[in-house]
Design a protein around this motif. Sequence first.
Motif, PDB file in Angstrom:
ATOM      1  N   THR A   1     -30.223  18.101 -67.902  1.00 56.49           N
ATOM      2  CA  THR A   1     -29.292  18.586 -66.881  1.00 56.49           C
ATOM      3  C   THR A   1     -29.775  19.910 -66.279  1.00 56.49           C
ATOM      4  O   THR A   1     -29.647  20.141 -65.059  1.00 56.49           O
ATOM      5  CB  THR A   1     -27.893  18.770 -67.497  1.00 56.49           C
ATOM      6  OG1 THR A   1     -27.464  17.530 -68.084  1.00 56.49           O
ATOM      7  CG2 THR A   1     -26.889  19.210 -66.439  1.00 56.49           C
ATOM      8  N   ASP A  51     -21.089  24.306 -74.108  1.00 58.01           N
ATOM      9  CA  ASP A  51     -19.935  24.659 -74.936  1.00 58.01           C
ATOM     10  C   ASP A  51     -19.776  23.673 -76.097  1.00 58.01           C
ATOM     11  O   ASP A  51     -19.467  24.072 -77.230  1.00 58.01           O
ATOM     12  CB  ASP A  51     -18.658  24.687 -74.086  1.00 58.01           C
ATOM     13  CG  ASP A  51     -18.665  25.832 -73.085  1.00 58.01           C
ATOM     14  OD1 ASP A  51     -19.447  26.786 -73.287  1.00 58.01           O
ATOM     15  OD2 ASP A  51     -17.903  25.769 -72.104  1.00 58.01           O
ATOM     16  N   LYS A 101     -23.172  23.162 -57.958  1.00 57.47           N
ATOM     17  CA  LYS A 101     -22.048  23.652 -58.750  1.00 57.47           C
ATOM     18  C   LYS A 101     -21.541  22.592 -59.724  1.00 57.47           C
ATOM     19  O   LYS A 101     -21.150  22.897 -60.866  1.00 57.47           O
ATOM     20  CB  LYS A 101     -20.926  24.101 -57.841  1.00 57.47           C
ATOM     21  CG  LYS A 101     -21.260  25.348 -57.032  1.00 57.47           C
ATOM     22  CD  LYS A 101     -20.122  25.729 -56.133  1.00 57.47           C
ATOM     23  CE  LYS A 101     -20.451  26.984 -55.302  1.00 57.47           C
ATOM     24  NZ  LYS A 101     -19.346  27.376 -54.409  1.00 57.47           N
ATOM     25  N   GLN A 102     -21.526  21.336 -59.272  1.00 55.92           N
ATOM     26  CA  GLN A 102     -21.086  20.255 -60.168  1.00 55.92           C
ATOM     27  C   GLN A 102     -22.020  20.128 -61.374  1.00 55.92           C
ATOM     28  O   GLN A 102     -21.573  19.994 -62.526  1.00 55.92           O
ATOM     29  CB  GLN A 102     -21.040  18.937 -59.391  1.00 55.92           C
ATOM     30  CG  GLN A 102     -19.936  18.884 -58.353  1.00 55.92           C
ATOM     31  CD  GLN A 102     -19.965  17.590 -57.570  1.00 55.92           C
ATOM     32  OE1 GLN A 102     -20.895  16.790 -57.697  1.00 55.92           O
ATOM     33  NE2 GLN A 102     -18.939  17.369 -56.739  1.00 55.92           N
ATOM     34  N   LYS A 103     -23.314  20.176 -61.092  1.00 55.57           N
ATOM     35  CA  LYS A 103     -24.269  20.065 -62.192  1.00 55.57           C
ATOM     36  C   LYS A 103     -24.176  21.282 -63.113  1.00 55.57           C
ATOM     37  O   LYS A 103     -24.325  21.177 -64.341  1.00 55.57           O
ATOM     38  CB  LYS A 103     -25.688  19.931 -61.638  1.00 55.57           C
ATOM     39  CG  LYS A 103     -25.927  18.612 -60.924  1.00 55.57           C
ATOM     40  CD  LYS A 103     -27.368  18.458 -60.508  1.00 55.57           C
ATOM     41  CE  LYS A 103     -27.578  17.138 -59.774  1.00 55.57           C
ATOM     42  NZ  LYS A 103     -27.298  15.980 -60.618  1.00 55.57           N
ATOM     43  N   ALA A 104     -23.908  22.460 -62.548  1.00 53.74           N
ATOM     44  CA  ALA A 104     -23.759  23.654 -63.365  1.00 53.74           C
ATOM     45  C   ALA A 104     -22.529  23.543 -64.263  1.00 53.74           C
ATOM     46  O   ALA A 104     -22.526  23.979 -65.427  1.00 53.74           O
ATOM     47  CB  ALA A 104     -23.673  24.892 -62.481  1.00 53.74           C
ATOM     48  N   ALA A 105     -21.442  22.955 -63.723  1.00 54.62           N
ATOM     49  CA  ALA A 105     -20.222  22.769 -64.524  1.00 54.62           C
ATOM     50  C   ALA A 105     -20.476  21.795 -65.681  1.00 54.62           C
ATOM     51  O   ALA A 105     -20.016  22.010 -66.818  1.00 54.62           O
ATOM     52  CB  ALA A 105     -19.095  22.278 -63.628  1.00 54.62           C
ATOM     53  N   VAL A 106     -21.199  20.693 -65.373  1.00 56.15           N
ATOM     54  CA  VAL A 106     -21.528  19.724 -66.428  1.00 56.15           C
ATOM     55  C   VAL A 106     -22.399  20.386 -67.501  1.00 56.15           C
ATOM     56  O   VAL A 106     -22.199  20.176 -68.710  1.00 56.15           O
ATOM     57  CB  VAL A 106     -22.240  18.509 -65.819  1.00 56.15           C
ATOM     58  CG1 VAL A 106     -22.762  17.579 -66.934  1.00 56.15           C
ATOM     59  CG2 VAL A 106     -21.301  17.744 -64.906  1.00 56.15           C
ATOM     60  N   LYS A 121     -22.490  23.575 -68.274  1.00 56.75           N
ATOM     61  CA  LYS A 121     -21.665  24.509 -69.043  1.00 56.75           C
ATOM     62  C   LYS A 121     -20.816  23.770 -70.074  1.00 56.75           C
ATOM     63  O   LYS A 121     -20.661  24.227 -71.219  1.00 56.75           O
ATOM     64  CB  LYS A 121     -20.752  25.260 -68.077  1.00 56.75           C
ATOM     65  CG  LYS A 121     -19.826  26.283 -68.736  1.00 56.75           C
ATOM     66  CD  LYS A 121     -20.645  27.423 -69.311  1.00 56.75           C
ATOM     67  CE  LYS A 121     -19.730  28.590 -69.765  1.00 56.75           C
ATOM     68  NZ  LYS A 121     -18.742  28.189 -70.723  1.00 56.75           N
ATOM     69  N   GLU A 122     -20.293  22.619 -69.691  1.00 57.86           N
ATOM     70  CA  GLU A 122     -19.474  21.831 -70.615  1.00 57.86           C
ATOM     71  C   GLU A 122     -20.301  21.348 -71.814  1.00 57.86           C
ATOM     72  O   GLU A 122     -19.859  21.409 -72.962  1.00 57.86           O
ATOM     73  CB  GLU A 122     -18.885  20.639 -69.871  1.00 57.86           C
ATOM     74  CG  GLU A 122     -17.973  19.768 -70.733  1.00 57.86           C
ATOM     75  CD  GLU A 122     -17.419  18.590 -69.958  1.00 57.86           C
ATOM     76  OE1 GLU A 122     -16.774  17.727 -70.589  1.00 57.86           O
ATOM     77  OE2 GLU A 122     -17.633  18.518 -68.731  1.00 57.86           O
ATOM     78  N   THR A 157     -22.520  22.371 -53.300  1.00 59.09           N
ATOM     79  CA  THR A 157     -21.491  21.632 -54.057  1.00 59.09           C
ATOM     80  C   THR A 157     -22.099  20.863 -55.209  1.00 59.09           C
ATOM     81  O   THR A 157     -21.586  20.894 -56.346  1.00 59.09           O
ATOM     82  CB  THR A 157     -20.745  20.667 -53.128  1.00 59.09           C
ATOM     83  OG1 THR A 157     -20.201  21.396 -52.026  1.00 59.09           O
ATOM     84  CG2 THR A 157     -19.640  19.942 -53.876  1.00 59.09           C
ATOM     85  N   TYR A 161     -27.389  26.826 -53.583  1.00 63.43           N
ATOM     86  CA  TYR A 161     -26.404  26.591 -54.637  1.00 63.43           C
ATOM     87  C   TYR A 161     -25.159  26.003 -53.990  1.00 63.43           C
ATOM     88  O   TYR A 161     -24.157  26.665 -53.783  1.00 63.43           O
ATOM     89  CB  TYR A 161     -26.102  27.916 -55.339  1.00 63.43           C
ATOM     90  CG  TYR A 161     -25.426  27.726 -56.692  1.00 63.43           C
ATOM     91  CD1 TYR A 161     -26.155  27.326 -57.810  1.00 63.43           C
ATOM     92  CD2 TYR A 161     -24.057  27.942 -56.830  1.00 63.43           C
ATOM     93  CE1 TYR A 161     -25.534  27.164 -59.029  1.00 63.43           C
ATOM     94  CE2 TYR A 161     -23.441  27.769 -58.064  1.00 63.43           C
ATOM     95  CZ  TYR A 161     -24.185  27.375 -59.162  1.00 63.43           C
ATOM     96  OH  TYR A 161     -23.571  27.198 -60.369  1.00 63.43           O
TER      97      TYR A 161
END
Length: 372
Positions: free
Chosen positions: A178, A216, A205-210, A212-213, A202, A200
């Motif tokens: 990812t 975590d 940002k979606q890939k960055a959110a994935v 980050k998830e 949309t 950077y």
Amino acid sequence: MKKITRFFWFCSGAHIDTLKKYPVEHNKYIGIGATIFFTALFAALSGGYAMYFVFSGNAFAVGFAILFGLLWGTAIFNMDRYIVSSINKEGTTNQQILQASPRILLAIMIGIVISRPLELKIFDKEIRQKLKTAYIKGQQSKIDTLQKTYQQKYTMEMGKVGELKKEKDSLEKDINRTRYQLNQEVFGDKTNQTSGVVGYGTYAKQKAAVLKEKEDRLKTVTENLRQMDGYLSARKDYEGLNSTKLFSETQLDSLAAVAGFSDRNWALGQLSYNQDGSRDLDTYLAISFIGWLFILFECLPVFVKLMSPRGPYDVAIAKLSEAGEHLAERDKQRDIAVTDEVYDHHLEADIDKRKRLITGQSEYDVSRHSYD
């Protein structure tokens, strides 16, 4: 030489004053006495060595070994001396063998007892190596047993650890993939997974959110895995797995050095077998030869006495014994005669007393009748 000769005569149990009269018998009884003496000497060394291992590590081990060796050697010397001196040469060969058979059996038992400690000393190096091998196998078996018990008790926890490790490995691979796709999206690399638009946006940002998830989740899995590993490590300490390890060479040397008589005796018996359980003929014959050698050495005085022809000393001893029996019988008959004489004397006195009593009673009856 005269003192040595007399000493060996004494060891043979011979009657020295009688033996002096028959020079032809001197060498035979010197040989018998020397055999008895050296058998007792070997017995003293064997008993002392065995006692030294019993008290090994004690400050008084040497003193105990010397004391017991002297006592044991003296006891064997006394028994051998009695066994040889008590064999009677008067009977036939079969009678002599029958008479000596209990003594031969006793000599065999003494030979076995004497030979075993000396065998332990002769094969000391091989015994130490066999003990080291046995200690390693025993320790490995103990570790395997603890490991098996641990796995049976904590099967669920170990399964959970395996699942967490698999999930961690999968997450690390997904995160790397990812992160690479996010870089492609930001730099505008066109693929079937990216839009090809630089910046950077949309999709980035979606890939960055994935990403980050997943990171975590990786932190959570890693923390859970760390806790489970700590728990299982504590359980290993509790069960003794972490503290139980194979012995080092130094530890094995120390254990073999302080091994007791029972362990060393077991190891000596195991030397006669190979790893596959088959008989090691060479070692077996070597150990057996030493044992039979001491048994033969112990029986040798009896055999020498049996094989030697009846000599003038034996005839003289037989005459002395016969004369002693006659004297004893004569003394016995004399004692019986004296006893009978005393008995007759008491019997006559008792009869006289009874007669006087009877006579006195009659005179009393007659006097009373006259008075009436």
